[in-house]
Design an enzyme around this catalytic site. Sequence first.
Site, mmCIF file in Angstrom:
data_model
loop_
_atom_site.group_PDB
_atom_site.id
_atom_site.type_symbol
_atom_site.label_atom_id
_atom_site.label_comp_id
_atom_site.label_asym_id
_atom_site.label_seq_id
_atom_site.Cartn_x
_atom_site.Cartn_y
_atom_site.Cartn_z
ATOM 1 N N GLY A 137 16.470 -14.938 0.654
ATOM 2 C CA GLY A 137 16.303 -15.484 -0.829
ATOM 3 C C GLY A 137 15.722 -14.417 -1.593
ATOM 4 O O GLY A 137 16.404 -14.473 -2.726
ATOM 5 N N SER A 138 14.693 -13.699 -1.400
ATOM 6 C CA SER A 138 14.174 -12.605 -2.334
ATOM 7 C C SER A 138 15.111 -11.525 -2.532
ATOM 8 O O SER A 138 15.176 -11.125 -3.748
ATOM 9 C CB SER A 138 12.881 -12.133 -1.698
ATOM 10 O OG SER A 138 12.235 -13.198 -1.087
ATOM 11 N N MET A 148 9.262 -20.541 14.790
ATOM 12 C CA MET A 148 10.195 -20.443 13.567
ATOM 13 C C MET A 148 11.143 -19.357 13.582
ATOM 14 O O MET A 148 11.541 -19.168 14.695
ATOM 15 C CB MET A 148 9.315 -19.755 12.289
ATOM 16 C CG MET A 148 8.289 -20.856 11.911
ATOM 17 S SD MET A 148 7.181 -20.214 10.527
ATOM 18 C CE MET A 148 6.556 -21.609 9.860
ATOM 19 N N VAL A 179 4.114 1.589 -0.845
ATOM 20 C CA VAL A 179 4.874 1.717 -2.049
ATOM 21 C C VAL A 179 3.932 2.273 -3.159
ATOM 22 O O VAL A 179 4.390 3.282 -4.026
ATOM 23 C CB VAL A 179 5.326 0.272 -2.583
ATOM 24 C CG1 VAL A 179 5.875 0.368 -4.165
ATOM 25 C CG2 VAL A 179 6.471 -0.267 -1.693
ATOM 26 N N LYS A 205 10.279 -24.336 40.634
ATOM 27 C CA LYS A 205 9.104 -24.235 39.820
ATOM 28 C C LYS A 205 8.335 -25.681 39.547
ATOM 29 O O LYS A 205 9.215 -26.546 39.193
ATOM 30 C CB LYS A 205 9.331 -23.586 38.548
ATOM 31 C CG LYS A 205 9.698 -22.116 38.793
ATOM 32 C CD LYS A 205 9.888 -21.266 37.346
ATOM 33 C CE LYS A 205 10.290 -20.184 37.750
ATOM 34 N NZ LYS A 205 10.501 -19.269 36.369
ATOM 35 N N LEU A 242 0.904 -21.025 12.176
ATOM 36 C CA LEU A 242 -0.095 -19.816 12.776
ATOM 37 C C LEU A 242 0.738 -18.663 13.238
ATOM 38 O O LEU A 242 0.464 -17.480 13.289
ATOM 39 C CB LEU A 242 -0.692 -20.370 13.761
ATOM 40 C CG LEU A 242 -0.154 -20.661 15.281
ATOM 41 C CD1 LEU A 242 0.094 -19.905 15.960
ATOM 42 C CD2 LEU A 242 -1.139 -21.841 16.005
ATOM 43 N N ARG A 284 0.893 -1.354 -0.126
ATOM 44 C CA ARG A 284 0.103 0.129 -0.029
ATOM 45 C C ARG A 284 0.875 1.196 0.125
ATOM 46 O O ARG A 284 0.543 2.142 -0.961
ATOM 47 C CB ARG A 284 -0.813 -0.102 1.151
ATOM 48 C CG ARG A 284 -1.655 1.247 1.341
ATOM 49 C CD ARG A 284 -2.659 1.057 2.780
ATOM 50 N NE ARG A 284 -3.142 1.938 3.312
ATOM 51 C CZ ARG A 284 -2.715 3.231 3.977
ATOM 52 N NH1 ARG A 284 -1.477 3.099 4.377
ATOM 53 N NH2 ARG A 284 -3.728 3.957 4.333
ATOM 54 N N ASP A 316 11.464 -13.704 10.384
ATOM 55 C CA ASP A 316 12.543 -14.216 10.960
ATOM 56 C C ASP A 316 13.585 -12.846 11.492
ATOM 57 O O ASP A 316 14.243 -13.249 12.284
ATOM 58 C CB ASP A 316 13.355 -15.027 10.058
ATOM 59 C CG ASP A 316 12.683 -16.165 9.303
ATOM 60 O OD1 ASP A 316 11.625 -16.446 10.058
ATOM 61 O OD2 ASP A 316 13.226 -16.620 8.395
ATOM 62 N N ARG A 338 3.890 -29.565 34.230
ATOM 63 C CA ARG A 338 4.412 -30.046 33.103
ATOM 64 C C ARG A 338 5.614 -29.071 32.522
ATOM 65 O O ARG A 338 5.557 -27.870 32.754
ATOM 66 C CB ARG A 338 3.481 -30.168 31.935
ATOM 67 C CG ARG A 338 2.747 -31.401 32.032
ATOM 68 C CD ARG A 338 1.764 -31.380 30.939
ATOM 69 N NE ARG A 338 0.793 -32.588 31.125
ATOM 70 C CZ ARG A 338 -0.532 -32.776 30.410
ATOM 71 N NH1 ARG A 338 -0.650 -32.112 29.697
ATOM 72 N NH2 ARG A 338 -0.989 -33.842 30.626
HETATM 73 O O1 F6P Z 1 11.325 -17.611 6.483
HETATM 74 C C1 F6P Z 1 9.944 -17.399 6.886
HETATM 75 C C2 F6P Z 1 9.935 -18.782 7.475
HETATM 76 O O2 F6P Z 1 8.405 -18.876 8.109
HETATM 77 C C3 F6P Z 1 10.749 -19.276 8.381
HETATM 78 O O3 F6P Z 1 10.581 -19.078 9.843
HETATM 79 C C4 F6P Z 1 10.625 -20.817 8.251
HETATM 80 O O4 F6P Z 1 11.605 -21.800 8.272
HETATM 81 C C5 F6P Z 1 9.911 -21.116 6.693
HETATM 82 O O5 F6P Z 1 9.791 -19.580 6.221
HETATM 83 C C6 F6P Z 1 9.106 -21.738 6.132
HETATM 84 O O6 F6P Z 1 8.711 -21.812 5.106
HETATM 85 P P1 F6P Z 1 7.499 -22.643 4.196
HETATM 86 O O7 F6P Z 1 6.345 -21.632 4.693
HETATM 87 O O8 F6P Z 1 7.797 -22.831 3.049
HETATM 88 O O9 F6P Z 1 7.280 -24.026 4.909
#
Ligand code: F6P
Length: 329
Positions: A108-109, A174, A27, A218, A260, A25, A132, A167
């Site tokens: 990567g992008s 991620m 951009v 704990k 999620l 938006r 990330d 527990r």
């Molecule tokens: O780079 C974002 C990310 O969510 C990472 O944290 C994770 O390792 C990867 O992408 C998961 O990728 P995909 O959705 O392709 O499984």
Amino acid sequence: MAKGISTIGVLTSGGDAPGMNAAIRAVTRAAIYNGWKVKGIYRGYEGLINNEIKDLTTESVSSTIQRGGTILKTARSEEFMTAEGRQKAYDNLVANGIDALIVIGGNGSLAGAQIFAAEHDVPCIGLPGTIDNDLYGTDSTIGYDTALNTIMECVDKIRDTATSHDRIFFVEVMGRDAGFLAQNSAIAAGAEAAIIPEDYTDMDQLEQFINRGVRKSKNSSIVIVSESPKTGGGGAMHYAERVRNEYPQYDVRVTILGHLQRGGTPTAFDRILASRLGVASIEALNEGQRNVMVGISNDNIVYVPFRKAIKMDKPINKELINVLGVLSI
Ligand code: F6P
């Protein structure tokens, strides 16, 4: 006005991240404000190769700032990794009259944008869009804050069960090879430990955690485990299995938060970050910048050359590791 630019293309690539729409938006509107036309490229580089390109107007991006995911869709393109694929992409850019490209995505992008710009004479500007937070040169990436808050809310819920049942929970988050989400969600949710790649040594982190006597003071505990294979491999499952075998007196469970963490409404922080970076990307083009990622450092807009943003390791502040250690006694 930068010489030769009258139309820009914008795409999202790699994993979706909350706030990408706010960036699209920003951009779009900043470019139109600047007198330029905007073309939306669908499904990242894949859509550029397949010519999935449509005009964007101020109305096209109405009511999108609050939406997660990406209205332009996204993909991880194998074909763009080949010179032939990039040639097709370039031909489509030219055919659509696109003079400069804005790429919103992660490591990567931006690596894709770097090689594309090196091969073809196209000014490319990158916006850091990934949960990330692993891009060097910017304090935060678009989507990171939202994912962090999502993890925190999930761990708050898991704690109810951990406490009620006495527990140990291993919660896997991620972050690919970066521990920002793990370390900071552990602090924010009051977890007892975080296992992250940046702090990984050959020392047995599980033994350390158990020996720290967490269970002495704990009755329950939560350990956040980064998904990175550099944390010993096998993630949360691996550590839970070890507890079952080596400390069978403990009742242990695993939660892998998975995708999620990537969805949902962006936080105010991510919306503002994305808006500022989106506007800055157009200003960067106007100033004649090319092949840089636009980031924010100490609340100032910065231009980070692609090679630095991608290649250089973004360190985790060691103070954060200390804070968690002190507060989890
Ligand atoms: O780079 C974002 C990310 O969510 C990472 O944290 C994770 O390792 C990867 O992408 C998961 O990728 P995909 O959705 O392709 O499984």
